[in-house]
Scaffold this motif. Structure first.
Motif, PDB file in Angstrom:
ATOM      1  N   PRO A  53       0.822  -1.231   0.000  1.00 55.02           N
ATOM      2  CA  PRO A  53       0.000   0.000   0.000  1.00 55.02           C
ATOM      3  C   PRO A  53       0.850   1.272   0.000  1.00 55.02           C
ATOM      4  O   PRO A  53       0.714   2.132   0.870  1.00 55.02           O
ATOM      5  CB  PRO A  53      -0.811  -0.137   1.287  1.00 55.02           C
ATOM      6  CG  PRO A  53       0.095  -0.901   2.206  1.00 55.02           C
ATOM      7  CD  PRO A  53       0.834  -1.885   1.319  1.00 55.02           C
ATOM      8  N   VAL A  54       1.727   1.393  -0.987  1.00 57.20           N
ATOM      9  CA  VAL A  54       2.603   2.556  -1.105  1.00 57.20           C
ATOM     10  C   VAL A  54       2.575   3.051  -2.547  1.00 57.20           C
ATOM     11  O   VAL A  54       2.234   2.311  -3.472  1.00 57.20           O
ATOM     12  CB  VAL A  54       4.059   2.238  -0.683  1.00 57.20           C
ATOM     13  CG1 VAL A  54       4.133   1.905   0.794  1.00 57.20           C
ATOM     14  CG2 VAL A  54       4.609   1.088  -1.522  1.00 57.20           C
ATOM     15  N   VAL A  55       2.956   4.308  -2.728  1.00 53.91           N
ATOM     16  CA  VAL A  55       2.993   4.896  -4.058  1.00 53.91           C
ATOM     17  C   VAL A  55       4.238   5.768  -4.192  1.00 53.91           C
ATOM     18  O   VAL A  55       4.794   6.242  -3.211  1.00 53.91           O
ATOM     19  CB  VAL A  55       1.744   5.764  -4.339  1.00 53.91           C
ATOM     20  CG1 VAL A  55       0.489   4.912  -4.397  1.00 53.91           C
ATOM     21  CG2 VAL A  55       1.616   6.879  -3.317  1.00 53.91           C
ATOM     22  N   THR A  56       4.653   5.962  -5.434  1.00 52.50           N
ATOM     23  CA  THR A  56       5.671   6.947  -5.772  1.00 52.50           C
ATOM     24  C   THR A  56       5.010   8.001  -6.647  1.00 52.50           C
ATOM     25  O   THR A  56       4.453   7.686  -7.701  1.00 52.50           O
ATOM     26  CB  THR A  56       6.852   6.304  -6.516  1.00 52.50           C
ATOM     27  OG1 THR A  56       7.514   5.391  -5.649  1.00 52.50           O
ATOM     28  CG2 THR A  56       7.851   7.373  -6.968  1.00 52.50           C
ATOM     29  N   GLY A 103       6.131   9.559   7.106  1.00 54.19           N
ATOM     30  CA  GLY A 103       6.728   8.271   6.768  1.00 54.19           C
ATOM     31  C   GLY A 103       7.239   8.144   5.357  1.00 54.19           C
ATOM     32  O   GLY A 103       7.507   7.028   4.891  1.00 54.19           O
ATOM     33  N   GLY A 104       7.390   9.266   4.653  1.00 55.03           N
ATOM     34  CA  GLY A 104       7.819   9.205   3.263  1.00 55.03           C
ATOM     35  C   GLY A 104       9.218   9.734   3.031  1.00 55.03           C
ATOM     36  O   GLY A 104       9.899  10.184   3.954  1.00 55.03           O
ATOM     37  N   GLN A 105       9.624   9.674   1.782  1.00 56.37           N
ATOM     38  CA  GLN A 105      10.902  10.209   1.341  1.00 56.37           C
ATOM     39  C   GLN A 105      10.653  11.076   0.111  1.00 56.37           C
ATOM     40  O   GLN A 105       9.735  10.815  -0.663  1.00 56.37           O
ATOM     41  CB  GLN A 105      11.884   9.089   0.987  1.00 56.37           C
ATOM     42  CG  GLN A 105      12.241   8.184   2.144  1.00 56.37           C
ATOM     43  CD  GLN A 105      13.155   7.046   1.712  1.00 56.37           C
ATOM     44  OE1 GLN A 105      13.069   6.575   0.580  1.00 56.37           O
ATOM     45  NE2 GLN A 105      14.014   6.603   2.606  1.00 56.37           N
ATOM     46  N   ALA A 116      12.609  17.042 -12.248  1.00 56.79           N
ATOM     47  CA  ALA A 116      11.554  16.212 -11.663  1.00 56.79           C
ATOM     48  C   ALA A 116      11.623  16.237 -10.141  1.00 56.79           C
ATOM     49  O   ALA A 116      12.700  16.399  -9.547  1.00 56.79           O
ATOM     50  CB  ALA A 116      11.672  14.775 -12.169  1.00 56.79           C
ATOM     51  N   TYR A 117      10.451  16.039  -9.530  1.00 57.17           N
ATOM     52  CA  TYR A 117      10.299  16.054  -8.075  1.00 57.17           C
ATOM     53  C   TYR A 117       9.492  14.815  -7.691  1.00 57.17           C
ATOM     54  O   TYR A 117       8.522  14.473  -8.373  1.00 57.17           O
ATOM     55  CB  TYR A 117       9.568  17.319  -7.627  1.00 57.17           C
ATOM     56  CG  TYR A 117      10.263  18.582  -8.089  1.00 57.17           C
ATOM     57  CD1 TYR A 117      11.144  19.263  -7.260  1.00 57.17           C
ATOM     58  CD2 TYR A 117      10.066  19.075  -9.383  1.00 57.17           C
ATOM     59  CE1 TYR A 117      11.808  20.404  -7.699  1.00 57.17           C
ATOM     60  CE2 TYR A 117      10.723  20.208  -9.836  1.00 57.17           C
ATOM     61  CZ  TYR A 117      11.595  20.867  -8.986  1.00 57.17           C
ATOM     62  OH  TYR A 117      12.264  21.984  -9.430  1.00 57.17           O
ATOM     63  N   TYR A 118       9.882  14.151  -6.602  1.00 55.64           N
ATOM     64  CA  TYR A 118       9.144  12.932  -6.260  1.00 55.64           C
ATOM     65  C   TYR A 118       9.028  12.747  -4.756  1.00 55.64           C
ATOM     66  O   TYR A 118       9.813  13.274  -3.966  1.00 55.64           O
ATOM     67  CB  TYR A 118       9.796  11.704  -6.886  1.00 55.64           C
ATOM     68  CG  TYR A 118      11.041  11.192  -6.186  1.00 55.64           C
ATOM     69  CD1 TYR A 118      10.949  10.281  -5.133  1.00 55.64           C
ATOM     70  CD2 TYR A 118      12.303  11.594  -6.585  1.00 55.64           C
ATOM     71  CE1 TYR A 118      12.083   9.801  -4.492  1.00 55.64           C
ATOM     72  CE2 TYR A 118      13.444  11.130  -5.958  1.00 55.64           C
ATOM     73  CZ  TYR A 118      13.325  10.222  -4.907  1.00 55.64           C
ATOM     74  OH  TYR A 118      14.448   9.758  -4.269  1.00 55.64           O
ATOM     75  N   GLN A 119       7.997  11.970  -4.404  1.00 50.32           N
ATOM     76  CA  GLN A 119       7.786  11.530  -3.023  1.00 50.32           C
ATOM     77  C   GLN A 119       7.376  10.063  -3.042  1.00 50.32           C
ATOM     78  O   GLN A 119       6.538   9.674  -3.871  1.00 50.32           O
ATOM     79  CB  GLN A 119       6.687  12.348  -2.325  1.00 50.32           C
ATOM     80  CG  GLN A 119       6.931  13.844  -2.280  1.00 50.32           C
ATOM     81  CD  GLN A 119       6.472  14.549  -3.539  1.00 50.32           C
ATOM     82  OE1 GLN A 119       5.443  14.184  -4.126  1.00 50.32           O
ATOM     83  NE2 GLN A 119       7.207  15.557  -3.980  1.00 50.32           N
ATOM     84  N   ALA A 120       7.966   9.265  -2.196  1.00 49.18           N
ATOM     85  CA  ALA A 120       7.558   7.871  -1.988  1.00 49.18           C
ATOM     86  C   ALA A 120       6.884   7.814  -0.627  1.00 49.18           C
ATOM     87  O   ALA A 120       7.491   8.177   0.387  1.00 49.18           O
ATOM     88  CB  ALA A 120       8.769   6.946  -2.038  1.00 49.18           C
ATOM     89  N   ILE A 121       5.626   7.359  -0.592  1.00 49.70           N
ATOM     90  CA  ILE A 121       4.845   7.508   0.629  1.00 49.70           C
ATOM     91  C   ILE A 121       3.703   6.497   0.646  1.00 49.70           C
ATOM     92  O   ILE A 121       3.374   5.892  -0.382  1.00 49.70           O
ATOM     93  CB  ILE A 121       4.293   8.953   0.726  1.00 49.70           C
ATOM     94  CG1 ILE A 121       3.977   9.342   2.165  1.00 49.70           C
ATOM     95  CG2 ILE A 121       3.107   9.168  -0.203  1.00 49.70           C
ATOM     96  CD1 ILE A 121       3.903  10.845   2.380  1.00 49.70           C
ATOM     97  N   LEU A 126      -1.136  10.005  -0.178  1.00 53.99           N
ATOM     98  CA  LEU A 126      -0.978  10.554  -1.524  1.00 53.99           C
ATOM     99  C   LEU A 126      -1.669  11.912  -1.687  1.00 53.99           C
ATOM    100  O   LEU A 126      -1.069  12.838  -2.263  1.00 53.99           O
ATOM    101  CB  LEU A 126      -1.501   9.552  -2.559  1.00 53.99           C
ATOM    102  CG  LEU A 126      -1.471  10.016  -4.023  1.00 53.99           C
ATOM    103  CD1 LEU A 126      -0.048  10.346  -4.469  1.00 53.99           C
ATOM    104  CD2 LEU A 126      -2.079   8.945  -4.932  1.00 53.99           C
ATOM    105  N   PRO A 127      -2.904  12.101  -1.214  1.00 52.02           N
ATOM    106  CA  PRO A 127      -3.520  13.426  -1.354  1.00 52.02           C
ATOM    107  C   PRO A 127      -2.689  14.536  -0.711  1.00 52.02           C
ATOM    108  O   PRO A 127      -2.652  15.659  -1.243  1.00 52.02           O
ATOM    109  CB  PRO A 127      -4.882  13.262  -0.664  1.00 52.02           C
ATOM    110  CG  PRO A 127      -5.184  11.800  -0.784  1.00 52.02           C
ATOM    111  CD  PRO A 127      -3.861  11.119  -0.632  1.00 52.02           C
ATOM    112  N   LEU A 128      -2.028  14.235   0.386  1.00 52.61           N
ATOM    113  CA  LEU A 128      -1.202  15.239   1.052  1.00 52.61           C
ATOM    114  C   LEU A 128      -0.070  15.720   0.155  1.00 52.61           C
ATOM    115  O   LEU A 128       0.129  16.930  -0.024  1.00 52.61           O
ATOM    116  CB  LEU A 128      -0.626  14.663   2.348  1.00 52.61           C
ATOM    117  CG  LEU A 128       0.445  15.517   3.042  1.00 52.61           C
ATOM    118  CD1 LEU A 128      -0.159  16.819   3.563  1.00 52.61           C
ATOM    119  CD2 LEU A 128       1.100  14.729   4.173  1.00 52.61           C
ATOM    120  N   VAL A 129       0.677  14.790  -0.451  1.00 52.07           N
ATOM    121  CA  VAL A 129       1.819  15.215  -1.264  1.00 52.07           C
ATOM    122  C   VAL A 129       1.354  15.827  -2.585  1.00 52.07           C
ATOM    123  O   VAL A 129       2.018  16.723  -3.120  1.00 52.07           O
ATOM    124  CB  VAL A 129       2.804  14.047  -1.497  1.00 52.07           C
ATOM    125  CG1 VAL A 129       3.411  13.595  -0.177  1.00 52.07           C
ATOM    126  CG2 VAL A 129       2.170  12.885  -2.230  1.00 52.07           C
TER     127      VAL A 129
END
Length: 451
Positions: A53-56, A103-105, A116-121, A126-129
């Motif tokens: 249950p994670v996304v990038t 809890g993300g990076q 490019a900009y990214y978050q793994a969370i 996901l709505p937050l980032v």
């Protein structure tokens, strides 16, 4: 073509006129991405992977160091730093801290052709980032108080990564010799004197011109479907009005060297010599899927590991080198390169190593490719791509870098199939086109000569 799983090697809507606003799988199979386009022109790519249950979450801008105005080099990378300085909603420095508290990076990166900009969370964050990333797409606040100290940080980064690294200096000089007056011939971080002169208004103008949704791609990989992502994308990004025209890149073609060039650097920090040669080559997009895949296979056969032709001859048999490698770089929009790297054995001669490489290349070009050698190289590349698909960030990067450098989503997804279809004749044809020393740049990094 992108070699999945390899950071230094490098999908789609086809052209803008061929895009659709509704999700559509670009190829058969569970890992095939889906794409749609928001009303404001922002493209969206969804790569579903439901194992955790994670996304990038990534936002890619079609703007890089090669698009900078002459005299203002370094702006693309500089603005990447400044994007973390805050908005009315997010205080300077709080973006990354908020991601970490949840809890993300997160991180960002700039190339010649994209930023490019990214978050793994976790998926439920996901709505937050998305909200934070959309906020800084439109409401970035910059003042001299924030910008000028960060400029000093970038200048120090330039010193550390280029000026204090002999290998980076050699590569920089070789790129200038290979690509000439093309923007690809300069460092992504920029020319030092020009970076030192960048100011707040330069950054704001660059931001206003290029950081607009119609110049961006949203990529989300992980535990999400297109049906789930679309309402979120429309909520957070779809309401942003374009504030500038979509960038249309019109770059002059690269003028390759008309004769062989040699770059030799001596440095007191160097203990053992390094040898590199770079040949002109087409980008993956310009080469097309067949020739691009053949160049990847060629690089694997020649210098893709301890079973490669150059390694067996130079390191194992003749013992004139301790390491040798080759690679095809096709992940640039307007040009590429094919390179070979070698470390002469301790106490050995760099001239002897170069002579041995030239002899092996001549033998390779004159002979037939062994079937087992061809199949082994293809199997290794396909295995690397298969393993890479287990990593959300790697796959999201593959699609982002591909879409911003002229490829389609289909090109990236079907890359293993293109490799499978490569024949020995394809590899030899690619080798004979590219391995032409009459237009190559050879670099030597040597210990400083004592007076």
């Amino acid at each position: 073509m992108f070699v999945a799983g390899c950071a230094n090697f490098p999908l789609g809507a086809a052209s803008d006129s061929g895009r659709t606003t509704e999700p559509a799988a670009v190829a058969e199979g569970p890992a095939a991405p889906e794409m749609f386009r928001l009303a404001n022109g922002m493209d969206v790519v969804v790569i579903s992977d439901h194992r955790a249950p994670v996304v990038t979450h990534m936002v890619w801008y079609r703007i890089g160091a090669a698009d900078e105005t002459p005299g203002k080099t370094g702006l693309a990378h500089f603005l990447e730093h400044l994007m973390f300085k805050g908005t009315d909603k997010i205080a300077p420095g709080q973006f990354s801290k908020t991601v970490a508290r949840n809890g993300g990076q997160d991180n960002a990166f700039t190339s010649a052709d994209f930023t490019a900009y990214y978050q793994a969370i976790a998926k439920d964050r996901l709505p937050l980032v998305m909200e934070m990333e959309a906020d800084r797409m439109t409401h970035l606040k910059l003042t001299d108080k924030d910008v000028l100290p960060e400029r000093d940080v970038v200048i120090e980064e330039l010193r550390m990564r280029i000026e204090n690294e002999p290998t980076a200096q050699l590569q920089s000089a070789m790129n200038a010799a290979l690509y000439g007056n093309s923007p690809y011939g300069r460092d992504i971080i920029g020319v030092k004197s020009e970076v030192e002169a960048l100011g707040t208004q330069d950054a704001l103008d660059f931001y206003a011109r290029y950081y607009t949704p119609n110049n961006a791609i949203l990529i989300v990989a992980g535990d999400i479907t297109s049906a789930e992502l679309k309402p979120l994308a429309e909520k957070y990004y779809g309401t942003i009005a374009p504030r500038a025209p979509t960038l249309v890149r019109k770059r002059p073609p690269v003028t390759w060297p008309s004769e062989p060039k040699r770059v030799t650097l001596h440095d007191e920090r160097v203990r053992e010599a390094t040898w590199i040669r770079s040949y002109p080559a087409p980008s993956s997009a310009a080469a097309g899927t067949r020739d691009s895949a053949a160049l990847d296979v060629l690089a694997q056969i020649l210098g893709g590991g301890s079973t490669s032709a150059l390694y067996r001859s130079l390191v194992v048999r003749d013992k004139v080198a301790t390491a040798v490698q080759s690679w095809y770089r096709g992940d640039l929009l307007g040009a590429g390169s094919f390179s070979i790297y070698a470390l002469p054995r301790v106490g050995g001669s760099i001239a002897t190593t170069e002579k041995a490489i030239d002899a092996e290349l001549a033998r390779f070009l004159a002979a037939e490719i062994d079937t087992d050698e061809l199949e082994r190289a293809k199997t290794q590349l396909i295995a690397s791509a298969t393993y890479a698909r287990d990593t959300q960030q790697t796959m999201a990067y593959a699609y982002g870098s591909g879409l911003t450098t002229g490829l389609t989503a289909r090109d990236v997804y079907l890359w293993p199939d293109y490799v499978r279809a490569v024949t020995a004749a394809d590899v030899l044809a690619a080798a004979r086109k590219v391995l032409d020393a009459r237009h190559a740049v050879t670099g030597e990094l040597l210990p400083k000569v004592k007076p």
